[in-house]
Scaffold this active site. Structure first.
Site, PDB file in Angstrom:
ATOM      1  N   ARG A   1      60.273  68.480  50.137  1.00  0.00           N
ATOM      2  CA  ARG A   1      59.942  67.173  50.703  1.00  0.00           C
ATOM      3  C   ARG A   1      59.261  67.247  52.058  1.00  0.00           C
ATOM      4  NH1 ARG A   1      65.476  63.794  49.028  1.00  0.00           N
ATOM      5  NH2 ARG A   1      65.000  63.802  46.819  1.00  0.00           N
TER       6      ARG A   1
ATOM      7  N   GLU B   1      77.169  60.786  54.305  1.00  0.00           N
ATOM      8  CA  GLU B   1      75.980  60.911  55.148  1.00  0.00           C
ATOM      9  C   GLU B   1      76.307  60.713  56.625  1.00  0.00           C
ATOM     10  OE1 GLU B   1      72.659  58.550  53.832  1.00  0.00           O
ATOM     11  OE2 GLU B   1      71.369  59.192  55.485  1.00  0.00           O
TER      12      GLU B   1
ATOM     13  N   ARG C   1      67.724  68.174  53.469  1.00  0.00           N
ATOM     14  CA  ARG C   1      68.611  68.039  52.316  1.00  0.00           C
ATOM     15  C   ARG C   1      67.849  68.277  51.019  1.00  0.00           C
ATOM     16  NH1 ARG C   1      69.502  64.188  48.822  1.00  0.00           N
ATOM     17  NH2 ARG C   1      68.480  62.498  49.933  1.00  0.00           N
TER      18      ARG C   1
ATOM     19  N   SER D   1      72.855  64.500  47.996  1.00  0.00           N
ATOM     20  CA  SER D   1      73.622  63.525  48.781  1.00  0.00           C
ATOM     21  C   SER D   1      74.753  62.909  47.962  1.00  0.00           C
ATOM     22  CB  SER D   1      72.704  62.437  49.334  1.00  0.00           C
ATOM     23  OG  SER D   1      72.075  61.734  48.301  1.00  0.00           O
TER      24      SER D   1
END
Lengths: 639, 249
Positions: free
Chosen positions: A331, A426, A436, A441
């Site tokens: 990402r 979180e 991450r 998550s």
């Protein structure tokens, strides 16, 4: 120099958690009834912790700002939840999941915590299935898995593009079962505005009833924050617009250290900003990059529509720069590459701040039907928002603020530096390092709430079996309530010209420009100055419509934005301090000749935990040095 | 584009409400419907007025917070679209848009367009769960679920609890909402054991709270932003009969 003790158990990595669990003290069933626990937030971590603590026999008081726990923002997670089941027999294991998370986090997470999360991830899946979460299945009836986030194994459990929603509803149902049994009491439509500390321990909270405006006192033997991330500091983000950091910020001001506040994940594939009134950025799952090709025109400012731009005049820049991973780079890499092209003038769309994600080749090769089956709901969502049909013309995407790896510093017990104050999901900093991994998550939130916190908190509560109810008519509660009431009166009495929305937008722009995907010393110093000015301006010129003793959405917003402005400054201070590039944190001063991130392990292999020293006073940095005994530190390369 | 708005304003649960008229200029077609309301609110606040209170959160159609009558329809004119997903390009320059809270005796108004939907939660508290304590679950793949049933359970489980079904129903019936949950669990082996008790408890609570009966107008299905089918109601009736007549033996 350090006051930090991470309390990592000794022994081999794979035995730490089971040995440690055996050493933890227990509270017998009769005594649990005498103990109260407050849980703030009802996403995956908060609802799972509440229901599990309720099942164990504690009296749980659970708070959320929404009208019902089911709306917490975990509901919006799309892609899936990781676990080390190795159902695909592709060589996955607890160690590999651990390793991928440590590497994905660019070696800035704590080994012992990450290993434990990987270890209990399998229990989480078992439990969700038992609760009736409808994970995708094969025709044989077995659970299906998919590969996600560029890892080499298929370990992601999913329920179409709505995995978060399905996990939330499963967790919510177990929470309501405890409400039915009377072990959990729900307090919906409440904002938690302060944490009350009695004799050095967290013993309660001050809340505002969002319907009546009443300021309330609630006490307990321990307080658990499950309040999520602070990505809305950017104003525009993929988060629910009311997500906020106020309870976590109150905890920070009451002595809980804040860990790695500058670590924010910017997601590469969001629908771009369409107009000045935009309030929210909608994510397009990164699974789209499995079949979509990212490109911009080779010619600057090319205004032709995509189908008029011939192949040879298109720059598939991810494939060009990263031949090995191509469109599937992580990402942070994909986000920065998009920004680089747009900043250089090659961006597309009315604002020039977007790139194409093109399915033409995939549709030609696999047929439209196949693409529809895989991504139908995402394509529909895109069309609803943009008004363009992505089967016919490429999607336009741009990065957006998404997930905060930073959060309250916690030890191995998930306890903050304030005794009796815990942070899970979180809201803590612990498992994702500087970046991450996809589908990590939901996993971490569920692990914390179902299978970790309930053990560790019992050890702490074992000291409280004879304490009795914590009274709320004490000077500590008086003071906390008084200061909150004064803050509210102060904010209402300014009666200036600009609304909370105006300030939130200004704050978001500062943060996006200087503490977003790319940071440098000059920009961060500038941002710190701008944020100090913004704070002064806010308190002299904020306009809050309405009164305090009624439902007042403007007052809620104003209180949240006031906290965000302060948190933003801490983020910039942290980003300025970390002169290396790591994970999602890219410092321009620390890059290779090719423009890739350069990590500096000797100088920065630590967690930055910041201690509040008073309003408008510099916070103090404490370092938790990260020790890697089980993995070799490597450079992330996707060439 | 320029639009006119007719919005229900009500100070609190006790106050008497009324429609107020507003006009807005320079509304862009890309704006979300809620962004249009934000724009109105900014203008109202800056001219010393009271902003319109409405519920919203995720703004991507999944949390179920938003929901209002727009020109007489829950969530407005587009099918399978929540209020937050609705864009102003669904309206024309010069349009008058009427905005009201969901109208149902089961969802009392708290302020302006904001309503109280806790009645939904009360039904779920009565039995909308599978009783599995943390730690007690068997290995996930020891419970096999036929794909057809798993997919159907998923379709039922996509309900976002927005309340459009109740608001659309002339009887204020919650049958679509309740049946979706009943069916999700009844379709799964791990949910079957408690199915008879579950349906009896949830239906009893639904009746006790005062939700109306289903008279097969299918308005709920037409307005459900997630497209949940009324066939769920028929299946719930079957589950209920089975529970009452057979499972009690």
């Amino acid at each position: 120099m350090t006051k930090l003790n991470a309390k990592i158990p000794s022994g081999p990595l794979s035995e730490k958690w089971s040995n440690y669990k055996n050493s933890l003290r227990l509270v017998n069933p009769a005594n649990k009834k005498r103990i109260d626990v407050i849980v703030i937030g009802t996403g995956l971590s908060g609802a799972s912790a509440s229901s599990t603590l309720g099942e164990m026999g504690y009296n749980v008081k659970t708070f959320c700002y929404q009208d019902t726990p089911r709306r917490a923002h975990s509901v919006a997670a799309q892609g899936g939840i990781n676990a080390a089941k190795n159902y695909k027999n592709d060589g996955d294991s607890v160690f590999r999941l651990f390793y991928d998370m440590i590497k994905g986090g660019d070696f800035r997470a704590r080994e012992a915590n990450v290993y434990r999360a990987a270890e209990v991830s399998n229990d989480v899946i078992d439990h969700y299935v038992a609760l009736g979460v409808p994970f995708a299945r094969d025709y044989s009836g077995y659970i299906d898995n998919r590969s996600f986030g560029g890892v080499q194994v298929s370990r992601t459990f999913y329920a179409k593009g709505q995995t978060g929603q399905q996990c939330v509803l499963g967790t919510y149902s177990s929470l309501l079962r405890q409400v039915n049994k009377g072990t959990v009491k729900l307090y919906a439509r409440r904002d938690v505005l302060d944490i009350v500390i009695v004799n050095g321990k967290a013993r309660g909270v001050i809340t505002r009833n969002l319907v009546t405006g009443e300021i309330e006192r609630h006490s307990a033997h321990a307080v658990v924050l499950a309040t999520g991330g602070y990505g809305t500091v950017y104003y525009l983000s993929t988060l629910a617009v009311n997500s906020n950091a106020s309870a976590a910020w109150a905890a920070y001001k009451k002595g809980a250290f804040f860990g790695n506040p500058s670590f924010v994940q910017i997601h590469p594939t969001s629908i771009p900003v369409l107009n000045d009134f935009q309030s929210k950025l909608t994510l397009m799952s990164e699974s789209l990059r499995n079949d979509g090709r990212v490109w911009v025109p080779k010619q600057k400012g090319d205004k032709r529509i995509p189908k008029d731009i011939p192949e040879e005049e298109r720059d598939y820049y991810l494939e060009r720069r990263y031949p090995a991973f191509g469109n599937l780079v992580p990402r942070d890499v994909a986000s920065r590459a998009a920004k680089e092209r747009c900043d250089a003038g090659y961006g597309v769309g009315p604002t020039g701040l977007s790139v194409y994600l093109d399915f033409k080749d995939a549709i030609n090769k696999q047929g439209q039907k196949a693409i529809e089956n895989k991504y139908g709901n995402l394509f529909d969502m895109y069309e609803k928002i943009s008004g363009e049909n992505p089967y016919k013309t490429p999607m336009r995407i741009y990065p957006a603020g998404h997930y905060t790896m930073g959060g309250l510093w916690v030890d191995y017990n998930l306890m903050t530096t304030v005794p009796g104050l815990y942070a899970i999901g979180e809201s803590n900093f612990s498992d994702h390092g500087a970046n991450r991994l996809g589908a990590g998550s939901l996993m971490q939130c569920s692990c914390d709430g179902f299978f970790i916190l309930p053990y560790t908190i019992s050890d702490y509560l074992a000291d409280d079996i004879r304490t009795g109810k914590i009274p709320v008519d004490t000077p500590e509660f008086d003071d906390a309530e008084k200061s909150i009431k004064e803050k509210i009166q102060r904010i209402l009495s300014v009666n200036g010209k600009d609304t909370p929305l105006d300030y939130h937008k200004r704050l978001g722009k500062i943060m996006w420009d200087y503490c977003g995907m790319v940071r440098n010393e000059e920009g961060l110093k500038k941002a710190i100055g701008l944020l100090s000015d913004l704070k002064v301006d806010f308190w002299n010129n904020i306009k809050v419509a309405g009164k305090d003793n009624e439902l007042n959405l403007e007052l809620e917003k104003a209180l949240r934005v006031a906290d965000f402005i302060e948190l933003a400054k801490l983020m910039c201070i942290d980003a300025l301090n970390r002169k290396e590039s790591c994970g999602a944190h890219f410092r321009e001063e620390s890059q290779t000749e090719n423009g890739e991130a350069r990590r500096q392990d000797e100088a920065y292999s630590f967690v930055a935990a910041w201690e509040h020293k008073g309003d408008d006073v510099e916070p103090e940095l404490h370092k938790e040095l990260l020790v890697f005994e089980n993995v070799e530190l490597k450079e992330r390369s996707y060439k | 584009m320029n639009i006119k708005l007719k919005i229900w304003r009500q100070k609190n649960a006790q106050a008497k409400g009324k429609f107020e008229n507003y006009s807005l200029e320079d509304v862009s077609p890309e704006m979300g419907f809620l962004e249009m309301l934000d724009y109105l609110n900014q203008k109202l606040i800056k001219s010393g007025g009271e902003p319109v209170a409405y519920e919203h959160d995720c703004r991507e159609g999944i949390c179920g917070s938003c929901g209002m009558y727009i020109n007489g329809r829950p969530h407005g004119p587009e099918a399978k679209t929540t209020t937050c997903e609705l864009r102003m390009r669904s309206f024309k320059d010069g349009d008058t848009i009427t905005i009201e809270p969901f109208r149902s005796r089961m969802f009392p108004i708290i302020k302006d367009l904001l309503i109280d939907r806790t009645a939904f939660e009360k039904i779920l508290i009565a039995g909308g769960f599978i009783s599995a304590d943390t730690g007690s679950a068997p290995e996930a793949n020891s419970i096999l679920v036929c794909k057809k049933h798993a997919d159907k359970a998923f379709d039922m489980a996509t309900c976002i609890g927005c309340g459009a079904c109740v608001a659309a129903c002339k009887n204020s019936s919650a049958m679509l909402f309740v049946s979706a949950k009943i069916n999700q669990y009844a379709l799964l082996p791990q949910g079957k054991i408690e199915a008879p008790e579950r349906v009896k408890k949830m239906v009893a609570k639904m009746d006790e709270l005062g939700f109306g009966s289903c008279s097969n107008t299918y308005a709920c299905e037409a307005e459900c932003p997630k497209g949940i089918s009324v066939s769920a109601i028929a299946k719930m009736n079957r589950e209920f009969l089975h529970a009452k007549l057979i499972a009690e033996d």
